[in-house]
Design a protein around this motif. Structure first.
Motif, PDB file in Angstrom:
ATOM      1  N   ALA A  36       9.025  -0.391  -6.959  1.00 34.30           N
ATOM      2  CA  ALA A  36       8.791  -1.671  -7.125  1.00 34.30           C
ATOM      3  C   ALA A  36      10.441  -1.871  -7.634  1.00 34.30           C
ATOM      4  CB  ALA A  36       8.431  -1.236  -9.245  1.00 34.30           C
ATOM      5  N   GLY A  37      11.365  -0.275  -7.968  1.00 28.16           N
ATOM      6  CA  GLY A  37      13.108  -0.263  -8.702  1.00 28.16           C
ATOM      7  C   GLY A  37      13.362  -1.348  -7.379  1.00 28.16           C
ATOM      8  N   ALA A  38      13.094  -0.446  -5.895  1.00 26.15           N
ATOM      9  CA  ALA A  38      14.293  -0.918  -4.786  1.00 26.15           C
ATOM     10  C   ALA A  38      13.777  -2.126  -4.192  1.00 26.15           C
ATOM     11  CB  ALA A  38      13.966   0.017  -3.889  1.00 26.15           C
ATOM     12  N   ARG A  39      12.782  -2.547  -5.090  1.00 26.38           N
ATOM     13  CA  ARG A  39      12.390  -4.610  -4.479  1.00 26.38           C
ATOM     14  C   ARG A  39      12.651  -5.053  -5.509  1.00 26.38           C
ATOM     15  NH1 ARG A  39       8.677  -3.432   0.105  1.00 26.38           N
ATOM     16  NH2 ARG A  39       8.220  -6.041   0.212  1.00 26.38           N
ATOM     17  N   GLY A  40      12.843  -5.001  -7.140  1.00 22.55           N
ATOM     18  CA  GLY A  40      13.031  -5.626  -7.513  1.00 22.55           C
ATOM     19  C   GLY A  40      11.629  -6.423  -8.803  1.00 22.55           C
ATOM     20  N   TRP A  41      10.664  -5.232  -8.407  1.00 22.43           N
ATOM     21  CA  TRP A  41       9.536  -5.718  -8.849  1.00 22.43           C
ATOM     22  C   TRP A  41       9.578  -5.415 -10.513  1.00 22.43           C
ATOM     23  CZ3 TRP A  41       6.397  -3.965  -4.343  1.00 22.43           C
ATOM     24  CH2 TRP A  41       6.924  -5.331  -2.978  1.00 22.43           C
ATOM     25  N   HIS A  42       9.050  -6.223 -11.131  1.00 23.85           N
ATOM     26  CA  HIS A  42       8.465  -5.208 -12.392  1.00 23.85           C
ATOM     27  C   HIS A  42       6.505  -5.407 -12.557  1.00 23.85           C
ATOM     28  CE1 HIS A  42      12.355  -6.811 -13.367  1.00 23.85           C
ATOM     29  NE2 HIS A  42      11.796  -7.956 -12.864  1.00 23.85           N
ATOM     30  N   ILE A  43       6.592  -3.630 -13.421  1.00 28.30           N
ATOM     31  CA  ILE A  43       5.212  -3.619 -13.207  1.00 28.30           C
ATOM     32  C   ILE A  43       4.913  -4.189 -14.820  1.00 28.30           C
ATOM     33  CG2 ILE A  43       3.558  -1.465 -13.336  1.00 28.30           C
ATOM     34  CD1 ILE A  43       5.282  -0.298 -11.710  1.00 28.30           C
ATOM     35  N   CYS A  73       5.594   4.964  -7.003  1.00 23.83           N
ATOM     36  CA  CYS A  73       5.518   3.600  -7.495  1.00 23.83           C
ATOM     37  C   CYS A  73       5.955   2.660  -8.025  1.00 23.83           C
ATOM     38  CB  CYS A  73       3.836   3.023  -8.154  1.00 23.83           C
ATOM     39  SG  CYS A  73       2.494   3.887  -7.253  1.00 23.83           S
ATOM     40  N   LEU A  74       6.376   3.797  -9.094  1.00 19.59           N
ATOM     41  CA  LEU A  74       8.148   3.004  -9.983  1.00 19.59           C
ATOM     42  C   LEU A  74       9.766   2.649  -8.910  1.00 19.59           C
ATOM     43  CD1 LEU A  74       7.602   5.433 -13.255  1.00 19.59           C
ATOM     44  CD2 LEU A  74       7.752   2.912 -12.822  1.00 19.59           C
ATOM     45  N   ALA A  75       9.937   3.382  -7.990  1.00 18.94           N
ATOM     46  CA  ALA A  75      10.645   4.044  -7.088  1.00 18.94           C
ATOM     47  C   ALA A  75      10.416   2.806  -6.047  1.00 18.94           C
ATOM     48  CB  ALA A  75      11.116   4.939  -6.612  1.00 18.94           C
ATOM     49  N   GLN A  82       0.325   7.232 -17.516  1.00 20.14           N
ATOM     50  CA  GLN A  82       1.012   7.338 -19.059  1.00 20.14           C
ATOM     51  C   GLN A  82       2.701   7.274 -18.502  1.00 20.14           C
ATOM     52  OE1 GLN A  82      -0.127   6.753 -21.802  1.00 20.14           O
ATOM     53  NE2 GLN A  82      -2.229   6.299 -20.871  1.00 20.14           N
ATOM     54  N   ALA A  83       3.119   7.951 -17.685  1.00 21.63           N
ATOM     55  CA  ALA A  83       4.467   7.386 -16.884  1.00 21.63           C
ATOM     56  C   ALA A  83       4.991   6.349 -16.403  1.00 21.63           C
ATOM     57  CB  ALA A  83       4.255   8.583 -15.706  1.00 21.63           C
ATOM     58  N   VAL A  84       3.520   5.118 -16.065  1.00 20.66           N
ATOM     59  CA  VAL A  84       4.132   4.100 -15.377  1.00 20.66           C
ATOM     60  C   VAL A  84       4.420   3.410 -16.633  1.00 20.66           C
ATOM     61  CG1 VAL A  84       3.661   2.166 -14.512  1.00 20.66           C
ATOM     62  CG2 VAL A  84       3.330   4.346 -13.289  1.00 20.66           C
ATOM     63  N   ILE A  85       3.570   3.789 -17.939  1.00 20.31           N
ATOM     64  CA  ILE A  85       3.609   2.842 -19.068  1.00 20.31           C
ATOM     65  C   ILE A  85       4.323   2.786 -20.150  1.00 20.31           C
ATOM     66  CG2 ILE A  85       2.160   2.562 -20.929  1.00 20.31           C
ATOM     67  CD1 ILE A  85       0.003   2.431 -19.521  1.00 20.31           C
ATOM     68  N   ALA A  86       4.898   4.286 -19.713  1.00 20.71           N
ATOM     69  CA  ALA A  86       6.285   4.652 -20.349  1.00 20.71           C
ATOM     70  C   ALA A  86       7.530   4.276 -19.747  1.00 20.71           C
ATOM     71  CB  ALA A  86       5.971   6.204 -20.614  1.00 20.71           C
ATOM     72  N   ALA A  87       7.280   3.717 -18.580  1.00 17.90           N
ATOM     73  CA  ALA A  87       8.377   3.099 -17.762  1.00 17.90           C
ATOM     74  C   ALA A  87       8.526   2.162 -18.268  1.00 17.90           C
ATOM     75  CB  ALA A  87       8.627   4.141 -16.718  1.00 17.90           C
ATOM     76  N   THR A  88       7.108   1.052 -18.528  1.00 15.55           N
ATOM     77  CA  THR A  88       7.799   0.066 -17.721  1.00 15.55           C
ATOM     78  C   THR A  88       6.545  -1.171 -19.329  1.00 15.55           C
ATOM     79  OG1 THR A  88       5.374  -0.316 -17.139  1.00 15.55           O
ATOM     80  CG2 THR A  88       7.396   0.580 -15.789  1.00 15.55           C
ATOM     81  N   GLY A  89       6.704  -0.324 -20.299  1.00 16.47           N
ATOM     82  CA  GLY A  89       5.275  -1.333 -21.014  1.00 16.47           C
ATOM     83  C   GLY A  89       4.491  -1.938 -21.078  1.00 16.47           C
ATOM     84  N   GLN A 147       1.069  -0.949   0.014  1.00 20.32           N
ATOM     85  CA  GLN A 147       0.378   0.257  -0.658  1.00 20.32           C
ATOM     86  C   GLN A 147       1.351   0.948  -0.069  1.00 20.32           C
ATOM     87  OE1 GLN A 147      -2.353   1.078   3.816  1.00 20.32           O
ATOM     88  NE2 GLN A 147      -4.038   1.132   2.218  1.00 20.32           N
ATOM     89  N   ILE A 148       0.661   2.177  -0.882  1.00 16.28           N
ATOM     90  CA  ILE A 148       1.088   3.544  -0.981  1.00 16.28           C
ATOM     91  C   ILE A 148       0.705   4.651  -0.702  1.00 16.28           C
ATOM     92  CG2 ILE A 148       2.603   4.611  -2.760  1.00 16.28           C
ATOM     93  CD1 ILE A 148       4.047   1.472  -4.031  1.00 16.28           C
ATOM     94  N   TRP A 149       1.023   5.113   0.637  1.00 14.55           N
ATOM     95  CA  TRP A 149       0.599   6.912   0.851  1.00 14.55           C
ATOM     96  C   TRP A 149       0.978   7.496  -0.168  1.00 14.55           C
ATOM     97  CZ3 TRP A 149      -3.183   9.813   1.903  1.00 14.55           C
ATOM     98  CH2 TRP A 149      -3.083  10.625   2.942  1.00 14.55           C
ATOM     99  N   THR A 150       0.267   8.492  -1.237  1.00 14.35           N
ATOM    100  CA  THR A 150       1.024   9.642  -1.833  1.00 14.35           C
ATOM    101  C   THR A 150       1.351  10.899  -1.301  1.00 14.35           C
ATOM    102  OG1 THR A 150      -1.013   9.997  -2.260  1.00 14.35           O
ATOM    103  CG2 THR A 150      -0.779   8.420  -3.867  1.00 14.35           C
ATOM    104  N   GLY A 151       0.436  11.052  -0.190  1.00 12.53           N
ATOM    105  CA  GLY A 151       0.596  11.832   0.648  1.00 12.53           C
ATOM    106  C   GLY A 151       0.349  12.634   0.111  1.00 12.53           C
ATOM    107  N   ASN A 152      -0.480  13.123  -0.985  1.00 11.68           N
ATOM    108  CA  ASN A 152      -1.249  14.159  -1.447  1.00 11.68           C
ATOM    109  C   ASN A 152      -2.703  15.087  -0.888  1.00 11.68           C
ATOM    110  OD1 ASN A 152      -3.303  12.569  -2.149  1.00 11.68           O
ATOM    111  ND2 ASN A 152      -2.740  13.512  -4.319  1.00 11.68           N
ATOM    112  N   ALA A 153      -3.310  16.102  -0.991  1.00 15.88           N
ATOM    113  CA  ALA A 153      -4.604  16.432  -0.574  1.00 15.88           C
ATOM    114  C   ALA A 153      -5.387  15.463  -0.683  1.00 15.88           C
ATOM    115  CB  ALA A 153      -3.999  17.891  -1.456  1.00 15.88           C
ATOM    116  N   TYR A 154      -5.775  15.118  -1.770  1.00 19.22           N
ATOM    117  CA  TYR A 154      -6.536  13.723  -1.871  1.00 19.22           C
ATOM    118  C   TYR A 154      -6.623  12.991  -1.042  1.00 19.22           C
ATOM    119  CZ  TYR A 154      -8.252  16.939  -6.280  1.00 19.22           C
ATOM    120  OH  TYR A 154      -8.231  17.988  -7.230  1.00 19.22           O
ATOM    121  N   ARG A 155      -5.230  12.144  -0.788  1.00 11.24           N
ATOM    122  CA  ARG A 155      -4.788  11.612   0.104  1.00 11.24           C
ATOM    123  C   ARG A 155      -5.290  10.053  -0.384  1.00 11.24           C
ATOM    124  NH1 ARG A 155      -4.482  13.353   5.326  1.00 11.24           N
ATOM    125  NH2 ARG A 155      -4.498  11.777   6.348  1.00 11.24           N
TER     126      ARG A 155
END
Ligand SMILES: [Zn+2]
Ligand SMILES: [Zn+2]
Length: 263
Positions: free
Chosen positions: A42-49, A38-40, A66-73, A5-13
């Motif tokens: 996954a990268g740190a844990r050796g996971w592939h999205i 999310c990408l960081a 789009q950013a996740v898809i651009a980085a991972t396909g 579970q990834i907490w974004t810390g943004n205004a929308y919580r």
């Protein structure tokens, strides 16, 4: 199945999720708005999205696609009717479809209208069942219906689908609203001792290490599952003097949703 579970810390919580096959490291990203986090992670844990899934079409759930898809396909999955509202969907989902992640994870698609009319939830069938419920069910609350949804449909989703899930189902919602929602529960049901105790427990919690509720707990502390509570009904009759003495569950749900909009 690993659930991050990834907490974004943004205004929308927002909460984002990575669901990972522990054998292969393949990951499904649910509503990865905070694509960098999310990408960081996954990268740190050796996971592939390999897949991105949107529970529904709102921008705070699709904004990282789009950013996740651009980085991972990764392939993009969403409700089969969401294609007009979410660009680039590769796979349209319908009730009963199975989303596989790696070799070990199988998630069943639930078609759960109400917050919007193109909303899916995912449930896992494991020894510890889990529900990824976007903006349909929140900890101690329910999604609003004023951006493309309908309270009657949300009631049907709660009554016909969510209420019947196993008690031990772990609940993973799209936002951290638990403290505020427990305040509404206590406004509607001031004698709910379990909700009072839980509010004390979560009031100062760090959302990066949020408590995960179960469906059994939700049925104790979530007003939208407590449609037969004498206190809830009595307080509702104070607010709406045209309510009958024994209102049906749908009416109670819709009136609670209406009150929550102004609370
Ligand atoms: Zn939403
Ligand atoms: Zn949302």
């Amino acid at each position: 199945m690993i659930v991050e579970q990834i907490w974004t810390g943004n205004a929308y919580r927002n909460f984002n999720y990575l669901i990972v096959c522990p054998e292969t490291g393949e990951a499904l990203a649910i509503d990865p708005l905070d694509h960098a986090k999310c990408l960081a992670t996954a990268g740190a844990r050796g996971w592939h999205i390999t897949q991105v899934l949107n529970t529904h079409e709102h921008g705070d759930h699709t904004g990282g696609n789009q950013a996740v898809i651009a980085a991972t396909g990764a392939k993009l999955l969403a409700h089969h009717n969401a294609g007009g509202r979410i660009p680039g969907v590769d796979r349209g989902l319908a009730a009963g479809d199975v989303v596989r992640v790696g070799k070990t994870v199988e998630l069943e698609v639930m078609d759960t209208p109400g917050h919007t009319m193109c909303h899916v939830c995912l449930r896992s069938h494991t020894d510890s069942p889990a529900l990824f419920c976007g903006d349909t069910l929140f900890n101690a609350g329910a999604g609003n219906c004023h951006n493309g949804g309908h309270p009657d449909e949300l009631y049907r989703t709660f009554a016909d689908q969510l209420a019947g899930l196993p008690d031990g189902t772990r609940v993973y919602p799209g936002h951290d609203y638990i403290s505020n929602n427990l305040g509404f529960t206590l406004d509607r049901e001031p004698d709910n001792a379990r909700a009072k105790r839980l509010l004390d427990e979560v009031l100062d919690q760090d959302p990066a290490h949020a408590m995960v509720t179960t469906l059994a707990l939700e049925k104790e502390i979530n007003t939208f599952f407590r449609l037969h509570s004498p206190t809830v009904i009595a307080r509702l009759r104070d607010a709406f003097d045209d309510l009958p003495e024994n209102p049906d569950a749908r009416t109670v749900f819709v009136k609670l949703r209406e009150l929550r909009n102004k609370w």
